[in-house]
Design an enzyme around this catalytic site. Sequence first.
Site, PDB file in Angstrom:
ATOM      1  N   ASP A 166       0.849  -1.184   0.000  1.00 22.40           N
ATOM      2  CA  ASP A 166       0.000   0.000   0.000  1.00 22.40           C
ATOM      3  C   ASP A 166       0.890   1.243   0.000  1.00 22.40           C
ATOM      4  O   ASP A 166       2.043   1.190   0.435  1.00 22.40           O
ATOM      5  CB  ASP A 166      -0.970   0.006   1.173  1.00 22.40           C
ATOM      6  N   GLU A 201      -5.954   3.223   3.342  1.00 26.65           N
ATOM      7  CA  GLU A 201      -6.546   3.829   4.533  1.00 26.65           C
ATOM      8  C   GLU A 201      -7.946   4.380   4.256  1.00 26.65           C
ATOM      9  O   GLU A 201      -8.660   4.746   5.180  1.00 26.65           O
ATOM     10  CB  GLU A 201      -5.638   4.947   5.061  1.00 26.65           C
TER      11      GLU A 201
END
EC number: 3.5.1.47
Length: 374
Positions: free
Chosen positions: A67, A126
């Site tokens: 990520d 997120e």
Amino acid sequence: MNTLVKIRRDLHQIPELGFQEYKTQGYLLSYIQTLPQERISIKKWKTGMFVKVHGTSPKKTIGYRTDIDGLPIDEETGLPFSSIHNNQMHACGHDLHMSIALGVLTYFVQNEIKDDLLFVFQPAEEGPGGAEPMLKSEIMQRWKPDMIFALHIAPEYPVGTIAVKTGLLFANTSELFIDLKGMGGHAAYPHQTNDMVIAACTLVNQLQTIVSRNVDPLDSAVITIGKITGGTVQNIIAEKARLEGTIRTLSPETMKRVKHRIESLVKGIEAGYECEVDIDYGSMYHQVYNDEKLTNDFIDYLRQESIVQAVECREAMTGEDFGYMLKEIPGFMFWLGVDSPFGLHHAKLNPNEDAINVAVNVMTSYIAHIGNEE
């Protein structure tokens, strides 16, 4: 300074929120383009990218995901390479995740492997969630790996430790936003209003009964209200209020049960306080469920090679949208010890950078092991 440590520090200075990772994408792309290009293919996807390493005689494709986004947090580490972006910080370790991925990618560009490799640089973990749309993208469908791996830093474990388990690792998660609208008015005449501060407080207390009275005691769930806003000034009764929180459960079925109960309680608030209430569940993440065979093979390999200390961990109520990828592709995620006194999402998170080389050594060794099988 170690090259990967420098990369981590460079990336740490430029955290960006979900689907806004333009500088991050540019930095990653610039580095990858310095590598020999003969055996790699690069395709950008929104603010992320796919990088394929072509094997010499591929029988399968091995995926590795990192990520790349940050969090809306003002950094308080005091480090000389602190974030230069106001209210944005790599407080979840994605700067380390990216550095590790680049280290593994670099190794396999420089060292041939039989099977194909696919490196997935995923934005918006997120929020609002990049894994699911990336999984459905035309590029991923064309290059879809046969297995996929990822890691997440763990501040509570020492460097040199990897923690993992088969089956459920991370919970099902959902955001929760509740807006209440009643009738405001003068503070001296409460009987002429419908006070949404009172309604919101009542609802918060009722929400806390769901886990204790509507979830099987042998199951697990969490409802957290992290933010409450309402009203304008001290002498006006609030016409509006908003609750912001999160729901976490160990099963999709429990998530449905919790949401059904929330909706029932909201109907009661509407009737009791003569107001309107809207619910928005925002981003929802599927559980991270590690494939039993692949995870056990990984654990056995770590213990046989004595590369790191491999320990079995418990499942956690954390959320990770990598779960969407594991829903369709066999694989696993594991915790990487980084030995920080401050935890994930903390403004003073400061992982031990020695963990970068530990992870690169583990993943290059393991991927070479499974990617060169006869």
